[in-house]
Scaffold this motif. Structure first.
Motif, mmCIF file in Angstrom:
data_model
loop_
_atom_site.group_PDB
_atom_site.id
_atom_site.type_symbol
_atom_site.label_atom_id
_atom_site.label_comp_id
_atom_site.label_asym_id
_atom_site.label_seq_id
_atom_site.Cartn_x
_atom_site.Cartn_y
_atom_site.Cartn_z
ATOM 1 N N ASP A 1 29.595 -39.133 3.782
ATOM 2 C CA ASP A 1 29.435 -38.927 2.356
ATOM 3 C C ASP A 1 30.475 -37.919 1.930
ATOM 4 O O ASP A 1 30.620 -36.877 2.542
ATOM 5 N N LEU B 1 39.451 -35.079 5.588
ATOM 6 C CA LEU B 1 39.916 -34.128 4.595
ATOM 7 C C LEU B 1 39.723 -34.855 3.272
ATOM 8 O O LEU B 1 40.244 -35.955 3.078
ATOM 9 N N VAL B 2 38.939 -34.277 2.397
ATOM 10 C CA VAL B 2 38.516 -34.985 1.188
ATOM 11 C C VAL B 2 38.953 -34.258 -0.075
ATOM 12 O O VAL B 2 38.768 -33.047 -0.184
ATOM 13 N N VAL C 1 41.547 -38.365 3.760
ATOM 14 C CA VAL C 1 42.593 -38.388 4.776
ATOM 15 C C VAL C 1 41.947 -38.196 6.145
ATOM 16 O O VAL C 1 41.136 -37.288 6.322
ATOM 17 N N ASP C 2 42.290 -39.077 7.071
ATOM 18 C CA ASP C 2 41.835 -38.889 8.447
ATOM 19 C C ASP C 2 42.763 -37.890 9.117
ATOM 20 O O ASP C 2 43.969 -37.950 8.914
ATOM 21 N N TYR C 3 42.215 -37.017 9.903
ATOM 22 C CA TYR C 3 43.108 -36.157 10.665
ATOM 23 C C TYR C 3 42.561 -35.963 12.063
ATOM 24 O O TYR C 3 41.363 -36.110 12.312
ATOM 25 N N HIS D 1 27.795 -34.465 14.712
ATOM 26 C CA HIS D 1 28.204 -33.369 13.837
ATOM 27 C C HIS D 1 28.994 -33.922 12.666
ATOM 28 O O HIS D 1 29.488 -35.041 12.712
ATOM 29 N N VAL D 2 29.066 -33.138 11.652
ATOM 30 C CA VAL D 2 29.876 -33.474 10.498
ATOM 31 C C VAL D 2 30.857 -32.344 10.320
ATOM 32 O O VAL D 2 30.449 -31.181 10.247
ATOM 33 N N ILE D 3 32.120 -32.673 10.300
ATOM 34 C CA ILE D 3 33.128 -31.660 9.988
ATOM 35 C C ILE D 3 34.005 -32.251 8.918
ATOM 36 O O ILE D 3 34.504 -33.370 9.063
ATOM 37 N N GLN D 4 34.150 -31.550 7.874
ATOM 38 C CA GLN D 4 34.897 -32.095 6.755
ATOM 39 C C GLN D 4 35.519 -30.947 5.983
ATOM 40 O O GLN D 4 34.849 -29.965 5.668
ATOM 41 N N PHE D 5 36.792 -31.080 5.708
ATOM 42 C CA PHE D 5 37.420 -30.099 4.843
ATOM 43 C C PHE D 5 37.474 -30.681 3.448
ATOM 44 O O PHE D 5 37.677 -31.882 3.286
ATOM 45 N N CYS D 6 37.288 -29.841 2.462
ATOM 46 C CA CYS D 6 37.434 -30.343 1.111
ATOM 47 C C CYS D 6 38.400 -29.465 0.345
ATOM 48 O O CYS D 6 38.554 -28.276 0.627
ATOM 49 N N GLY D 7 39.076 -30.106 -0.581
ATOM 50 C CA GLY D 7 40.072 -29.394 -1.346
ATOM 51 C C GLY D 7 40.663 -30.308 -2.382
ATOM 52 O O GLY D 7 40.031 -31.302 -2.763
#
Ligand SMILES: [Mn+2]
Ligand SMILES: [Mn+2]
Ligand SMILES: [Zn+2]
Ligand SMILES: [Zn+2]
Lengths: 178, 178
Positions: A79, A102-103, A111-113, A142-148
């Motif tokens: 999500d 990265l959202v 973006v997949d990283y 786990h969920v790891i997500q950067f947002c910006g």
DNA sequence: ATAACTATTGAGAACTATTCTCAATTATAC
DNA sequence: GTATAATTGAGAATAGTTCTCAATAGTTAT
């Protein structure tokens, strides 16, 4: 020419069968779309694409199939904060392998990283162990997500839905912005 | 005796004022609940609790206030996979400081943890830099969350909504389980 | 192949968290 | 106090997802 299907039907079917579960055209259609049409698809997008292939597919079936695949671990659901769940292949040839996202909180570009995935994985493993020991949880994922803000959105100061900071505030007041 | 309010009214008010924004009883009520009633509250929960204090509060106002606080960075909003956003103080005396969440995908119990936060932070910072350089994103925040089954739910094999694996599958078939 | 069993399906209704609309209220600056 | 515009409460509206149920069709045993 059309992209080739690379979701490895045999592997998938083997996984689906079990507990009395059945292989059906609807499920095939969903799998096919997921493996051919890239990733980060919403249920609606999967539905539209799969309907072309299997015209009387129902939206509810798409949801049911995606849920099943997720439960089987073949698909991962996530999500990005826009109130639409997204799905992508989690394993098989068309899966990109373990990666994080990265959202853009403004336009919802994803973006997949994989940068630092190695280090992350190591740290995550240690953390998981610690958490299991300390809290007794059986950790499953786990969920790891950067947002910006993506370059485009950062350009003109956009409002970001999640964790935004002052200066990027949406102007909610009435009246026209003179 | 009631828990003391420790959301530091002065600090909060200073933040809220600005851009023509106003201090109102509704906003105070929401802030108070958030600081007194622990964390991980849904909008509905905030609404119920705050209504006691300020009886004709409207639910929409609670949503609006929580959104504002989130945008201001005073409150953090997150989602544990049960389709209800949750909110907690992000700063001020009642905030627990930076921490992450361990979530039971079955009963949605939430545990705050800080283990390895130091190392995580370090890695996150490096990753952020790399991502900024590589993809041009202006990074604003991150989500890190472990999901699994809490001791209670792990006991009797529960279905987990998110990232569950075979063996924990919900039986969706009709008929009574003999 | 045929029949029996039951998992799966499609269509639409139902659900539910959240957002929107709008007239009425009220915090703030002068 | 007055003027201005931000904020509010109530309810309607929205939208993603789930549910209901009769009909259909995989699968297995015959
Ligand atoms: Mn991805
Ligand atoms: Mn917390
Ligand atoms: Zn963007
Ligand atoms: Zn639990």
């Amino acid at each position: 020419m059309p992209k080739r299907k690379d979701h490895d039907p045999d592997c998938c079917c083997r996984k689906i069968r079990g507990q009395g579960r059945r292989i059906t055209p609807a499920r095939h259609a969903v799998l096919d779309v997921l493996s051919e049409r890239g990733e980060h698809l919403t249920a609606e997008e999967v539905f539209k694409a799969a309907s072309r292939r299997y015209p009387n597919l129902g939206l509810a079936t798409v949801y049911r199939t995606l849920e099943l695949m997720t439960d089987l671990g073949m698909v991962s659901k996530f999500d990005t904060g826009d109130d639409k769940a997204r799905y992508e292949f989690a394993e098989g040839p068309s899966a990109k392998g373990h990666h994080h996202h990265l959202v853009c909180t403004s336009c919802h570009k994803i973006v997949d990283y994989k940068d630092f995935i190695k280090e992350e994985t190591q740290l995550l493993r240690r953390t998981e162990q610690e958490l299991t020991k300390k809290y007794g949880f059986r950790i499953i994922g786990h969920v790891i997500q950067f947002c910006g803000l993506c370059p485009a959105c950062a350009g003109r100061g956009q409002k970001s839905g999640w964790g935004s900071r002052e200066g990027l505030l949406k102007d909610t007041r009435r009246g026209q912005s003179k």
